[in-house]
Motif scaffolding. Structure first.
Motif, mmCIF file in Angstrom:
data_model
loop_
_atom_site.group_PDB
_atom_site.id
_atom_site.type_symbol
_atom_site.label_atom_id
_atom_site.label_comp_id
_atom_site.label_asym_id
_atom_site.label_seq_id
_atom_site.Cartn_x
_atom_site.Cartn_y
_atom_site.Cartn_z
ATOM 1 N N VAL A 198 0.850 -1.189 0.000
ATOM 2 C CA VAL A 198 0.000 0.000 0.000
ATOM 3 C C VAL A 198 0.888 1.241 0.000
ATOM 4 N N VAL A 199 0.498 2.234 -0.809
ATOM 5 C CA VAL A 199 1.288 3.452 -0.947
ATOM 6 C C VAL A 199 0.355 4.654 -1.025
ATOM 7 N N CYS A 200 0.714 5.722 -0.334
ATOM 8 C CA CYS A 200 -0.002 6.994 -0.445
ATOM 9 C C CYS A 200 1.002 8.075 -0.791
ATOM 10 N N ARG A 201 0.650 8.905 -1.791
ATOM 11 C CA ARG A 201 1.501 10.021 -2.204
ATOM 12 C C ARG A 201 0.708 11.325 -2.141
ATOM 13 N N VAL A 202 1.364 12.370 -1.727
ATOM 14 C CA VAL A 202 0.809 13.723 -1.787
ATOM 15 C C VAL A 202 1.730 14.538 -2.676
ATOM 16 N N HIS A 209 3.903 4.009 3.148
ATOM 17 C CA HIS A 209 4.342 2.856 2.363
ATOM 18 C C HIS A 209 4.441 1.666 3.310
ATOM 19 N N ALA A 210 3.644 0.641 3.075
ATOM 20 C CA ALA A 210 3.617 -0.510 3.974
ATOM 21 C C ALA A 210 3.084 -1.717 3.226
ATOM 22 N N GLU A 263 -2.678 10.624 -4.224
ATOM 23 C CA GLU A 263 -2.678 9.361 -4.957
ATOM 24 C C GLU A 263 -2.619 8.209 -3.957
ATOM 25 N N THR A 264 -3.480 7.240 -4.176
ATOM 26 C CA THR A 264 -3.614 6.112 -3.266
ATOM 27 C C THR A 264 -3.536 4.839 -4.086
ATOM 28 N N ARG A 265 -2.546 4.005 -3.791
ATOM 29 C CA ARG A 265 -2.314 2.820 -4.621
ATOM 30 C C ARG A 265 -2.172 1.569 -3.769
#
Length: 282
Positions: A198-202, A209-210, A263-265
């Motif tokens: 799991v990744v979150c970007r701003v 990131h985990a 962004e959420t991936r």
């Protein structure tokens, strides 16, 4: 198997493109993306014979909210040890549970209005219930999961933590605070559905990131715990918790601002992309 909401209609992603389920099944299954979960076992059997698309991550622009009207929304707090530590609390011995109200749900792309100055991000894996029930043992839980999706548990921290009693559900239920998508992916598509990146970007910067294997309570454990109290219903969704890296945990705290791109991936599912816009008090 990967299903989506395309212009308000349920589609199955196949090797030849998006297949309109209602038309292809000659009316056997509904066009409403939510209604398919009420007959999930029959739909899954039918879909397996429709040349489903091979595993591939999906971008958000084409699709709407894949689970648009769940009857119940469960959300789990403090489900990663590192997030509990950054929150200044001991890791829980039982899952902390709250809800997000259904009016907070939105699709995998678009604009989200900031209602205040302390809106925070929280990347989460979302589990969708296909077969409901009470008292579901953890060992049978995956049989009850229709699929997995990407989620964001956006949180207005001032409202959420306002004394004298925290208001988690209200602070996390402003319009647009529950993005889910871009597709729902059946568990059998993953080598290990309990271990996803799991990744979150701003604005392109990685803030979370985990791997979901780091969750304190796995999806099977959550299903067992929740169904021990409430009957799980077809089409219900479970936000399974967020890892460390939220804005509240930064020094000093950092929150979303107008113009920010979130962004959420989740690997094997896809990416959501949202732009923050200023609200009346944002």
């Amino acid at each position: 198997m990967r299903i989506a909401n395309l212009h308000g209609r349920l589609v199955l992603l196949t090797t030849s493109g998006a297949l309109d389920v209602h038309e292809a099944s000659e009316g056997r299954f509904p066009s409403d993306p939510q209604e398919v979960y009420t007959d999930w076992e029959a739909f899954r059997s039918w879909a397996r014979n429709q040349d489903p698309a091979p595993p591939a991550e999906t971008s958000p622009e084409e699709y709407g909210l894949p689970v648009p009207a769940p009857r119940q929304i469960f959300a789990i707090g403090l489900n990663y040890i590192d997030h509990a530590m950054e929150s200044g609390v001991e890791p829980p011995e039982v899952p902390p549970v709250f809800t997000k109200f259904a009016s907070s749900l939105t699709g995998p792309s678009g604009e989200i209005v900031l209602p205040g100055e302390t809106v925070d991000w929280e990347v989460e894996l979302v589990a969708v219930i296909g077969r409901g029930g009470r008292g579901i043992p953890a060992g049978q839980a995956w049989e009850h999961i229709a699929g997995l999706a990407v989620g964001q548990d956006l949180s207005e921290r001032t409202v959420q933590l306002r004394p004298p009693s925290p208001q988690f559900s209200l602070g996390k239920s402003y319009a647009g605070f529950g993005p889910v998508g871009p597709v729902v992916v059946s568990p059998d598509e993953f080598a290990d559905p309990d271990d996803l990146e799991v990744v979150c970007r701003v604005n392109g910067e990685v803030v979370q990131h985990a791997r979901t294997s780091s969750m304190i309570f796995s999806i099977p454990q959550l299903v067992e715990h929740l169904s021990g109290v409430a009957e799980l219903l077809p089409g219900d969704i479970i936000f399974t918790g967020t890892p460390a890296g939220v804005g509240l945990g930064c020094t000093p705290p950092s929150y979303l601002r107008a113009g920010d791109v979130l962004e959420t991936r989740i690997a094997g599912i896809g990416t959501m992309r949202h732009t923050m816009v200023r609200g009346a008090a944002g």
